[in-house]
Design an enzyme around this catalytic site. Structure first.
Site, PDB file in Angstrom:
ATOM      1  CE  LYS A  49      -3.407  -1.169  -0.620  1.00 30.20           C
ATOM      2  NZ  LYS A  49      -3.729  -1.915  -1.891  1.00 30.20           N
ATOM      3  CG  HIS A 109       4.460  -6.154  -1.261  1.00 25.23           C
ATOM      4  ND1 HIS A 109       4.586  -4.879  -1.720  1.00 25.23           N
ATOM      5  CD2 HIS A 109       3.206  -6.553  -1.617  1.00 25.23           C
ATOM      6  CE1 HIS A 109       3.467  -4.522  -2.339  1.00 25.23           C
ATOM      7  NE2 HIS A 109       2.622  -5.510  -2.297  1.00 25.23           N
ATOM      8  CB  SER A 139      -3.703   2.474   2.166  1.00 26.17           C
ATOM      9  OG  SER A 139      -3.871   1.938   0.887  1.00 26.17           O
ATOM     10  CE  LYS A 232      -6.273  10.578 -18.760  1.00 25.42           C
ATOM     11  NZ  LYS A 232      -5.310  10.798 -19.795  1.00 25.42           N
TER      12      LYS A 232
HETATM   13  S1  PPS Z   1      -0.558  -2.988  -3.279  1.00 26.44           S
HETATM   14  O1  PPS Z   1      -1.830  -3.744  -3.139  1.00 26.44           O
HETATM   15  O2  PPS Z   1       0.313  -3.171  -2.103  1.00 26.44           O
HETATM   16  O3  PPS Z   1       0.142  -3.257  -4.532  1.00 26.44           O
HETATM   17  O4  PPS Z   1      -1.045  -1.471  -3.240  1.00 26.44           O
HETATM   18  P1  PPS Z   1      -0.184  -0.236  -3.717  1.00 26.44           P
HETATM   19  O5  PPS Z   1      -0.314  -0.091  -5.179  1.00 26.44           O
HETATM   20  O6  PPS Z   1       1.175  -0.303  -3.131  1.00 26.44           O
HETATM   21  O7  PPS Z   1      -0.894   0.967  -2.983  1.00 26.44           O
HETATM   22  C1  PPS Z   1      -2.222   1.338  -3.227  1.00 26.44           C
HETATM   23  C2  PPS Z   1      -2.361   2.755  -2.733  1.00 26.44           C
HETATM   24  O8  PPS Z   1      -1.723   3.636  -3.679  1.00 26.44           O
HETATM   25  C3  PPS Z   1      -2.687   4.545  -4.176  1.00 26.44           C
HETATM   26  N1  PPS Z   1      -2.385   4.889  -5.570  1.00 26.44           N
HETATM   27  C4  PPS Z   1      -2.070   6.134  -5.955  1.00 26.44           C
HETATM   28  N2  PPS Z   1      -1.890   7.273  -5.253  1.00 26.44           N
HETATM   29  C5  PPS Z   1      -1.584   8.399  -5.949  1.00 26.44           C
HETATM   30  N3  PPS Z   1      -1.457   8.436  -7.290  1.00 26.44           N
HETATM   31  C6  PPS Z   1      -1.608   7.318  -8.035  1.00 26.44           C
HETATM   32  N4  PPS Z   1      -1.492   7.366  -9.349  1.00 26.44           N
HETATM   33  C7  PPS Z   1      -1.930   6.098  -7.362  1.00 26.44           C
HETATM   34  N5  PPS Z   1      -2.153   4.826  -7.767  1.00 26.44           N
HETATM   35  C8  PPS Z   1      -2.436   4.113  -6.661  1.00 26.44           C
HETATM   36  C9  PPS Z   1      -3.998   3.795  -4.025  1.00 26.44           C
HETATM   37  O9  PPS Z   1      -5.103   4.664  -4.145  1.00 26.44           O
HETATM   38  C10 PPS Z   1      -3.816   3.198  -2.642  1.00 26.44           C
HETATM   39  O10 PPS Z   1      -3.828   4.181  -1.623  1.00 26.44           O
HETATM   40  P2  PPS Z   1      -5.149   4.623  -0.821  1.00 26.44           P
HETATM   41  O11 PPS Z   1      -4.661   5.522   0.272  1.00 26.44           O
HETATM   42  O12 PPS Z   1      -5.788   3.384  -0.293  1.00 26.44           O
HETATM   43  O13 PPS Z   1      -6.007   5.357  -1.807  1.00 26.44           O
END
Ligand code: PPS
Length: 296
Positions: A49, A109, A139, A232
């Site tokens: 996350k 991870h 998250s 996006k």
């Molecule tokens: S995972 O399941 O561990 O692979 O998740 P991960 O991709 O690491 O994290 C998901 C969180 O990243 C946010 N996210 C983004 N934030 C900002 N900009 C972009 N482009 C973006 N893409 C993914 C996603 O919304 C999750 O955070 P939260 O706080 O839950 O919204």
């Protein structure tokens, strides 16, 4: 007639060197540990996350020289093999990586102590993204609520304890971040922060371009910034997990692309949880020079 809500199947967690992992990864552990990295591999490393999907899309856009069509070739979780992923009978992350032509971009991870040793032996490039612990916790909590492949998180109060005690899958946020931070100058590691990418995506993406040894012009850079913005990626079926069956990820409970912001922890932490967390943080992170931004 009211339907009884379907209970989540028991998810088995087992520890490796004190780090909780999913049973399937532990069953596949010798294959994971014996994974043969190659010198030109780039490994994306994150605590769950922390912006993994975001940096994966950025890296792929860079690799494809900003070609949006090419980045639509496959779902994001199929573009970069996830080393410790195992879910028989599907091919494991190790099998997918072995079948991939070089140069490979891979994802993990895993904490430093659990990483397959061949990554160090081959002096691979590592791209680590860290996100502040409070937003990570929030998250992860919402993700565990919607992801049927992870344990039920319980109440927020219960989850708070689970998280600070490192009893979530992939272990303690503190150990993970500290571990990667401490070795960042000994290996080829680009250490980025989610909050920095959010504040100044162009600047941080430029660092990634340089780290990957690419040279892209301003127009391409601007395209990458636009295409990887939260709004996006939330609409993009290749990144938003909308194709994952509801029985696996129920996005009506919480979308995978949930808020994508810095500071949502303030909507979840009580004053006393916050005070307690800050104390624990101070103790667990004592002696490290890492600094996190908690709001923009
Ligand atoms: S995972 O399941 O561990 O692979 O998740 P991960 O991709 O690491 O994290 C998901 C969180 O990243 C946010 N996210 C983004 N934030 C900002 N900009 C972009 N482009 C973006 N893409 C993914 C996603 O919304 C999750 O955070 P939260 O706080 O839950 O919204």
């Amino acid at each position: 007639m009211a339907q009884t809500p379907q209970l989540r199947k028991e998810i088995v967690i087992r520890e490796v060197e004190g780090v909780p992992l999913l049973q399937a990864a532990v069953d596949n552990w010798s294959h994971i540990q014996n994974f043969q990295a190659k010198p030109d591999d780039l490994l994306i490393c994150t605590y769950p996350k922390s912006g993994t999907t975001w940096i994966q899309e950025i890296v792929d856009m860079i690799e494809q020289n900003g070609d949006v069509e090419k980045c639509q070739r496959a779902l994001i979780h199929h573009r970069h093999p996830f080393i410790e992923w195992a879910k028989p009978p599907q091919p494991s992350g190790v099998e997918k990586a072995n079948a991939m032509p070089s140069p490979r971009i891979l994802k993990t991870h895993l904490s430093t102590q659990l990483l397959p040793p061949s990554f160090w032996e081959n002096n691979c490039k590592f791209l680590y993204v860290a996100r502040n612990a409070k937003d990570c916790m929030v998250s992860y909590y919402h993700f565990q609520k919607m992801n049927q492949g992870l344990p039920e998180p319980g109440t927020w109060e219960e989850y708070f304890e689970t998280f600070i005690n490192g009893k979530v899958v992939w272990g303690s946020w503190f150990d993970h971040v500290k571990g990667w931070w401490e070795i960042k100058d000994r290996y080829q590691i680009l250490f980025l922060f989610y909050e920095d990418i959010k504040r100044d995506p162009k600047h941080e993406i430029q660092k990634v371009i340089k780290f990957m040894g690419k040279n892209l012009d301003e127009t391409v850079l601007n395209t990458i910034v636009q295409e990887t913005a939260f709004e996006k990626m939330k609409e993009n079926p290749m990144t938003n997990r909308s194709t994952v069956p509801k029985s696996m990820m129920d996005q009506s409970i919480s979308p995978f692309m949930r808020k994508g912001m810095v500071g949502d922890w303030k909507n979840h932490f009580t004053v006393s949880q916050n005070e307690r967390f800050d104390e624990i943080y101070k103790r667990k992170m004592e002696g490290t020079s890492i600094k996190f931004c908690l709001e923009l």
